[in-house]
Write an enzyme that holds these catalytic residues in place. Structure first.
Site, mmCIF file in Angstrom:
data_model
loop_
_atom_site.group_PDB
_atom_site.id
_atom_site.type_symbol
_atom_site.label_atom_id
_atom_site.label_comp_id
_atom_site.label_asym_id
_atom_site.label_seq_id
_atom_site.Cartn_x
_atom_site.Cartn_y
_atom_site.Cartn_z
ATOM 1 C CG ASP A 233 -48.851 -86.669 44.461
ATOM 2 O OD1 ASP A 233 -49.892 -86.372 45.070
ATOM 3 O OD2 ASP A 233 -48.507 -87.843 44.204
ATOM 4 C CD GLU A 296 -33.020 -71.394 35.226
ATOM 5 O OE1 GLU A 296 -33.542 -71.541 34.102
ATOM 6 O OE2 GLU A 296 -32.334 -72.265 35.782
HETATM 7 C C1 NOJ Z 1 -51.495 -87.655 47.012
HETATM 8 C C2 NOJ Z 1 -52.652 -87.338 46.131
HETATM 9 O O1 NOJ Z 1 -53.306 -86.206 46.634
HETATM 10 C C3 NOJ Z 1 -53.518 -88.557 46.096
HETATM 11 O O2 NOJ Z 1 -54.761 -88.310 45.499
HETATM 12 C C4 NOJ Z 1 -52.775 -89.653 45.398
HETATM 13 O O3 NOJ Z 1 -53.534 -90.844 45.457
HETATM 14 C C5 NOJ Z 1 -51.429 -89.913 46.069
HETATM 15 N N1 NOJ Z 1 -50.725 -88.720 46.395
HETATM 16 C C6 NOJ Z 1 -50.544 -90.720 45.168
HETATM 17 O O4 NOJ Z 1 -50.127 -89.952 44.078
#
Ligand code: NOJ
Length: 592
Positions: A233, A296
């Site tokens: 993310d 790994e």
């Molecule tokens: C990207 C994620 O896909 C989204 O749903 C989220 O709100 C933001 N990052 C923050 O984590």
């Protein structure tokens, strides 16, 4: 399949020219280079417990659907312990399952079952920020300014004589300021902490070695359990420019998101975040160390970057040989419905990834954007509103679905790896009339109710037309109300029905595998028919010619081709020529 004959362009294919832009990588056979990966958004996929929120047991129960559909892997959005202020992207404990979704045992059961179906499992990792209920952040709030506890996050003194102004002018992606002031343990107004997203999502300080060590340990925790990889993310946001300088621009996905962009020669379509908080060179050190951790383990485990970075040559830096394996191609997702724009994006994507030896990925929908069935039915097809509400201009549902099926068939014929978002195999539209009182996306309130946000693409799936909550949960509960129209999109209304969106997807995945399109090549074909360059996208991958008609008139399929698949029914002209109507993609074999 004879039906009413629409107007057809008169010129058959005279002379065609081809332009080769991609050849298969030799000797590289890792699964993630060609995989079709299905995104499961756990809270909306299938609810076994009956509380109205999908769960891990629900996913396990629906694995036969995914096996029958023919996907290679699933990516699960977060199911970790979380107060759910951003639907689980606010993690309070990275090593446990939230009771909403089940237990670690449920996870192990789901993983083992998926592997028995030969479906790999990628989990979401959220390293840019934690929840404000994470033990580290709680400790930071009770510790003093300058303490090691605060040093895990980005705490700063405010500006102005009494520190009452935020440390800089950065804005949150969800709207409003990116800083929140804390009250110190002695009750006085204190420091500020950075949150590129919601107040409840404090950013970690990735210059701190303790943060790096912790996440390597989290990676190992899930790798040891047997996961096949991680979707990372906000992969482009973890390192900020030193000094956190003011920036005149905005990080908000609110501004600039509405208009589609027409594309440019480098393939950019407006998908890149700008500013000193994004795409800093320091992030690449993190991915080099993670690459070493994954190496790994056996089994070609993979890291996938969620990085809103443009141009594509810059995005490709995330997938250099010693970094991640894949990066989501948001330039493709945000491209308008236009043959020249898509051609530029696809060419630039393949060239940029080929330059570093990585596979290109393709994606049209996910849990953060309006479903492509609905985006493609808007007045500017492919433009990207930040949610759609009942009072907004409504998409044309039938036209959007038609284009979406054409777009998907085009995507699934491209070489590389493709992502599907749950429900798109049913042709699900966005819920565009959700009651505003039900909205849970922080974007809705952080934008002071000007942006509806992402709830409309997160509505629970319809599995069975005549069951409570369309088969989503045994009790009929659903955390967001499903629109009545979902009844006709239910899986059981489509399974076994020739021409249904589900069967079109299923055949496409089978044929994609049979023709080995994921590991194939791409050459653009021009002159088919003459002069239609701006309204036709045509390419060859292995033995298949793939044609998408963006124009207003039907095209005649050259007679020496054998039809393999199509996104919709194809009419036949009086002289028996097969016609490709507007907004349709066909796959045809080059030799009979
Ligand atoms: C990207 C994620 O896909 C989204 O749903 C989220 O709100 C933001 N990052 C923050 O984590």
């Amino acid at each position: 399949m004879r039906s009413d004959t629409p107007t057809a362009t008169t010129a058959p294919a005279p002379t065609t020219t081809t332009t080769l832009v991609h050849t298969p990588a030799t000797g590289a056979a890792e699964w993630w280079r060609t995989a079709v990966i299905y995104q499961v958004y756990p809270r909306s996929f299938a609810d076994a417990s009956g509380d109205g929120i999908g769960d891990l047991a629900g996913i396990t129960s629906r694995l036969p659907h995914l096996a029958r559909l023919g996907v290679d892997a699933v990516w699960l959005s977060p199911f970790y312990r979380s107060p759910q202020h951003d639907a689980g992207y606010d993690v309070a404990d990275y090593r446990d399952v939230d009771p909403l979704f089940g237990t670690l045992d449920d996870f192990d059961t789901m993983l083992a079952a998926a592997h028995r179906y030969r479906i790999r499992v990628i989990v979401d990792l959220v390293p840019n920020h934690t929840s404000n209920e994470h033990a580290w952040f709680r400790a930071a709030l009770t510790a003093a300014p300058g303490s090691p506890e605060r040093a895990r996050y980005v705490f700063r003194d405010g500006r102005g004589p009494d520190g009452a102004a935020p440390p800089n002018n950065w804005t949150s992606v969800f709207g409003g300021t990116a800083w929140t002031r804390v009250t110190e343990p002695d009750g006085t107004p204190g420091q500020w902490y950075l949150h590129l997203f919601d107040t409840t999502q404090p950013d970690l300080d990735w210059t701190n070695p303790e943060v790096r060590a912790e996440f390597e340990s989290v990676l190992r925790f899930w790798l040891d359990r047997g996961v096949d990889g991680f979707r990372v993310d906000v992969a482009h946001g973890m390192v900020k420019e030193p000094g956190l300088p003011d920036w005149a621009g905005s990080s908000s996905m609110i501004e600039g998101a509405h208009e589609g962009t027409t594309g440019s020669e480098d393939g950019s379509t407006g998908a890149g975040n700008q500013g000193p908080m994004w795409d800093q060179d320091g992030v690449h050190d993190i991915y080099r160390s993670w690459h070493a951790v994954l190496a790994e383990y056996d089994g070609d485990r993979a890291l996938v970057a969620e990085a809103w970075v443009e141009p594509l040559s810059r995005l490709a830096r995330y997938v250099r040989p010693d970094e991640m394996q894949q990066a989501f191609n948001f330039s493709f997702l945000t491209a308008l419905w236009s043959a020249p724009v898509l051609r530029e994006v696809v060419t630039a994507s393949l060239e940029a990834n080929d330059a570093v030896g990585a596979p290109t990925t393709w994606v049209l929908s996910n849990h953060d954007v309006v479903r492509h069935t609905s985006r493609l039915g808007l007045e500017v097809p492919g433009s990207k509103p930040n949610g759609i509400g009942a009072g907004d201009p409504q998409p044309d549902e039938a036209l959007g679905l038609r284009r979406a099926r054409a777009a998907t068939l085009m995507m699934l014929a491209l070489p590389g790896s493709a992502y599907l978002y749950q429900g798109e195999e049913l042709g699900l539209p966005e819920h565009t009339s959700l009651d505003d009182d039900e909205r849970q996306d922080p974007t809705w309130w952080r934008s002071e109710h000007t942006e509806r946000g992402r709830d409309g693409c997160r509505v629970p799936l319809p599995w069975a037309a005549d069951e409570p909550a369309f088969g989503f949960s045994p009790t009929g509960a659903a955390w967001l109300t499903q629109p009545e129209s979902y009844r006709r999109y239910a899986l059981d209304a489509q399974r076994g029905t020739a021409g249904s969106t589900y069967e079109v997807y299923r055949s496409a995945l089978r044929l994609r595998r049979e023709f080995r399109l994921g590991s194939g090549s791409l050459a653009w074909v021009d002159g088919l028919p003459a002069g239609a360059h701006c309204t036709v996208l045509a390419f060859v991958n292995r033995e298949l010619l793939v044609i998408t008609n963006f124009g207003p008139d039907a095209l005649r399929l050259p007679a020496d081709l054998t039809l393999v698949h199509a996104s919709d029914d194809l009419p036949v002209a009086d002289d028996d020529a097969v016609l490709v109507p507007p907004d349709t993609t066909v796959w045809a074999r080059l030799t009979a």
